[in-house]
Design a protein around this motif. Structure first.
Motif, PDB file in Angstrom:
ATOM      1  N   PRO A   1       0.807  -1.226   0.000  1.00 12.57           N
ATOM      2  CA  PRO A   1       0.000   0.000   0.000  1.00 12.57           C
ATOM      3  C   PRO A   1       0.841   1.278   0.000  1.00 12.57           C
ATOM      4  CG  PRO A   1      -0.919  -1.605   1.521  1.00 12.57           C
ATOM      5  CD  PRO A   1       0.396  -2.164   1.060  1.00 12.57           C
ATOM      6  N   ALA A   2       1.990   1.238   0.661  1.00  9.22           N
ATOM      7  CA  ALA A   2       2.830   2.432   0.722  1.00  9.22           C
ATOM      8  C   ALA A   2       3.598   2.684  -0.573  1.00  9.22           C
ATOM      9  CB  ALA A   2       3.810   2.323   1.892  1.00  9.22           C
ATOM     10  N   TYR A   3       3.721   1.644  -1.405  1.00  6.27           N
ATOM     11  CA  TYR A   3       4.468   1.759  -2.669  1.00  6.27           C
ATOM     12  C   TYR A   3       3.678   1.070  -3.786  1.00  6.27           C
ATOM     13  CZ  TYR A   3       8.315   2.904   0.494  1.00  6.27           C
ATOM     14  OH  TYR A   3       9.101   3.472   1.460  1.00  6.27           O
ATOM     15  N   PRO A   4       2.516   1.599  -4.115  1.00  2.00           N
ATOM     16  CA  PRO A   4       1.635   0.902  -5.071  1.00  2.00           C
ATOM     17  C   PRO A   4       2.190   0.832  -6.489  1.00  2.00           C
ATOM     18  CG  PRO A   4       0.794   3.108  -4.578  1.00  2.00           C
ATOM     19  CD  PRO A   4       1.924   2.858  -3.626  1.00  2.00           C
ATOM     20  N   ASP A   5       3.186   1.644  -6.805  1.00  2.90           N
ATOM     21  CA  ASP A   5       3.722   1.653  -8.165  1.00  2.90           C
ATOM     22  C   ASP A   5       4.826   0.620  -8.387  1.00  2.90           C
ATOM     23  OD1 ASP A   5       2.031   3.756  -8.845  1.00  2.90           O
ATOM     24  OD2 ASP A   5       3.491   5.279  -8.258  1.00  2.90           O
ATOM     25  N   ILE A   6       5.277  -0.042  -7.322  1.00  2.00           N
ATOM     26  CA  ILE A   6       6.353  -1.028  -7.458  1.00  2.00           C
ATOM     27  C   ILE A   6       5.737  -2.409  -7.652  1.00  2.00           C
ATOM     28  CG2 ILE A   6       8.437  -2.002  -6.447  1.00  2.00           C
ATOM     29  CD1 ILE A   6       8.640   0.467  -4.679  1.00  2.00           C
ATOM     30  N   ALA A   7       6.004  -3.020  -8.771  1.00  2.00           N
ATOM     31  CA  ALA A   7       5.444  -4.343  -9.074  1.00  2.00           C
ATOM     32  C   ALA A   7       6.118  -5.416  -8.230  1.00  2.00           C
ATOM     33  CB  ALA A   7       5.630  -4.662 -10.554  1.00  2.00           C
ATOM     34  N   THR A   8       5.368  -6.461  -7.934  1.00  2.00           N
ATOM     35  CA  THR A   8       5.951  -7.592  -7.215  1.00  2.00           C
ATOM     36  C   THR A   8       6.783  -8.437  -8.173  1.00  2.00           C
ATOM     37  OG1 THR A   8       4.119  -9.105  -7.653  1.00  2.00           O
ATOM     38  CG2 THR A   8       3.907  -7.660  -5.732  1.00  2.00           C
ATOM     39  N   ALA A   9       7.677  -9.235  -7.600  1.00  2.00           N
ATOM     40  CA  ALA A   9       8.432 -10.182  -8.421  1.00  2.00           C
ATOM     41  C   ALA A   9       7.478 -11.170  -9.088  1.00  2.00           C
ATOM     42  CB  ALA A   9       9.456 -10.913  -7.559  1.00  2.00           C
ATOM     43  N   LYS A  10       6.432 -11.561  -8.355  1.00  2.00           N
ATOM     44  CA  LYS A  10       5.462 -12.507  -8.916  1.00  2.00           C
ATOM     45  C   LYS A  10       4.800 -11.950 -10.176  1.00  2.00           C
ATOM     46  CE  LYS A  10       4.074 -15.332  -4.953  1.00  2.00           C
ATOM     47  NZ  LYS A  10       2.914 -15.814  -4.164  1.00  2.00           N
ATOM     48  N   GLU A  11       4.440 -10.673 -10.133  1.00  2.00           N
ATOM     49  CA  GLU A  11       3.835 -10.050 -11.302  1.00  2.00           C
ATOM     50  C   GLU A  11       4.764 -10.084 -12.511  1.00  2.00           C
ATOM     51  OE1 GLU A  11       1.283  -6.307 -10.598  1.00  2.00           O
ATOM     52  OE2 GLU A  11       2.672  -6.331  -8.903  1.00  2.00           O
TER      53      GLU A  11
END
Length: 324
Positions: free
Chosen positions: A233-243
Motif C-alpha cells: 500500500p505504501a508503494y503501489p507503483d512497485i510491481a511484485t516479483a510474482k507479477e
C-alpha cells in the motif's frame, strides 16, 4: 433402582458436556534478544495490545532471553517449557534461517508455529542511472554471468538479504551450482548498502524496504521489484516479483511459536486470538508506524509456510557452502 438410574443419567450427562475451553493465565512472551530489538518490539507491542483488546486476562509478562540469535530461548522452551500453554515466543525469518542452517539445537518440528502478523518486505534497487531497467534485466545478466553483477545488502553471506537475492536468481533459472558464484557484499545496514549503490561501487541492492524507503521516495534509487504476494500500500507503483514472472516472496516477518507439546485446544486458542489481534486497529497502526506491512498467516497455513521457508533456505545454504 431409582438411585441407579439417577447415577447413570448423571454419568451420561457428564460425558455429553463439552470439555472446558482453554483459558490462559499468567501469559508470558519470551523475546529471544535484549530490549530494544525487533523481537523485543514484537513481544511488548503484542503483549500490550492483547491486554488492551481484552484478548487475554491481565498483563502479559515479557521476558528477555538473549543468546545465539534465538537459540538459547529455543533450547530453554524445548527442554523446560515444551507443553506450557501460557507461553508464546517471538520469532522471525531470522530464526527460521538459523534453524535451516543447523544453528539451533533442534528442527522446526520441535515447536508449534502460531502465526505471522507483519513483515518488512525485500526489495531490489538500482541506481537511477543504472543500465538495468527491470528485474528481468538484472536476473538475465546474472544468469549470463553470475559473477558479473555485484549485489549488496545488510546481511552476511548466507544471511537473509543474501538468500533472498539467491532465491530470485534460482527462480530466474540460474543453476543451483552457480549460485555460489554470485558476488555479494555485506554492509552494516540497508542505508549503507544504498549509499554505496549511489556511489557506483555496487550494481544492485537487495534489502528490507523499510530501511531504505527514503531513497525510493527521493528518486535517488529505483526499485525494480518487491518480494511480496501483493503490491505494498505504501508503494503501489512497485510491481511484485510474482507479477514479473518470478514466483518468489521475501518476507522478513514477525511472528510467534509455542512449545511442541502444547495441546490442540491451547494452540487453537492462540491462533484465534492472534488473528483477532491482527485485525485490531491497534496492531494495524502499530505495525505500520514501525515500518511493517501487516500480513497474516496463521495456524496450519503458517506451519506450511514455515516448513517451505526452512526447506528453501537449507537448499540454498547448501548450494553456497554455508552448510554441508
Amino acid at each position: 433402582m431409582f438411585l441407579k438410574r439417577l447415577l447413570m443419567a448423571a454419568a451420561v450427562a457428564a460425558v455429553a458436556l463439552p470439555a472446558a475451553a482453554f483459558e490462559p493465565s499468567n501469559v508470558e512472551c519470551i523475546a529471544p534478544a535484549n530490549p530494544g530489538g525487533g523481537w523485543d518490539f514484537t513481544c511488548r507491542t503484542v503483549g500490550r495490545i492483547l491486554q488492551e483488546e481484552s484478548l487475554v486476562p491481565g498483563a502479559v509478562q515479557v521476558t528477555n532471553m538473549p543468546g545465539a540469535v534465538g537459540a538459547v530461548a529455543f533450547a530453554n522452551v524445548a527442554s523446560k517449557r515444551n507443553d506450557d500453554p501460557n507461553l508464546i515466543v517471538a520469532t522471525s525469518t531470522v530464526g527460521i534461517t538459523q534453524i535451516a542452517q543447523g544453528k539451533y539445537p533442534a528442527g522446526i518440528d520441535q515447536m508449534r508455529w502460531l502465526g505471522m502478523l507483519g513483515a518488512d518486505v525485500g526489495t531490489m534497487l538500482v541506481n537511477k542511472e543504472s543500465k538495468y531497467d527491470s528485474l528481468d534485466a538484472v536476473l538475465a545478466a546474472v544468469k549470463e554471468d553470475p559473477a558479473g553483477v555485484v549485489v549488496g545488502g545488510s546481511s552476511s553471506i548466507g544471511g537473509w538479504d543474501h538468500l533472498r537475492f539467491l532465491i530470485l536468481a534460482q527462480e530466474a533459472g540460474v543453476p543451483t551450482d552457480q549460485l555460489k558464484d554470485i558476488r555479494w557484499v555485506e554492509f552494516s545496514g540497508g542505508a549503507d548498502a544504498v549509499t554505496q549503490l549511489l556511489g557506483g561501487h555496487i550494481d544492485v541492492v537487495l534489502t528490507d524496504i523499510g530501511e531504505i524507503g527514503g531513497f525510493i521516495q527521493s528518486g535517488d534509487a529505483k526499485a525494480l521489484a518487491v518480494m511480496s504476494d501483493e503490491r505494498l500500500p505504501a508503494y503501489p507503483d512497485i510491481a511484485t516479483a510474482k507479477e514479473q514472472g518470478i514466483d518468489a516472496v521475501g518476507y522478513n516477518w514477525r511472528g510467534f511459536y509455542m512449545g511442541g507439546g502444547v495441546p490442540d485446544d491451547a494452540y487453537d486458542f492462540w491462533v484465534e486470538k492472534m488473528k483477532a489481534l491482527y485485525d485490531s486497529e491497534g496492531w494495524q497502526t502499530a505495525a505500520t508506524e514501525s515500518g511493517l506491512t501487516p500480513i497474516w498467516r496463521g495456524g496450519e497455513e503458517f506451519n506450511t509456510f514455515v516448513r517451505e521457508s526452512e526447506k528453501k533456505a537449507a537448499e540454498i545454504s547448501k548450494a553456497i557452502g554455508v552448510i554441508n
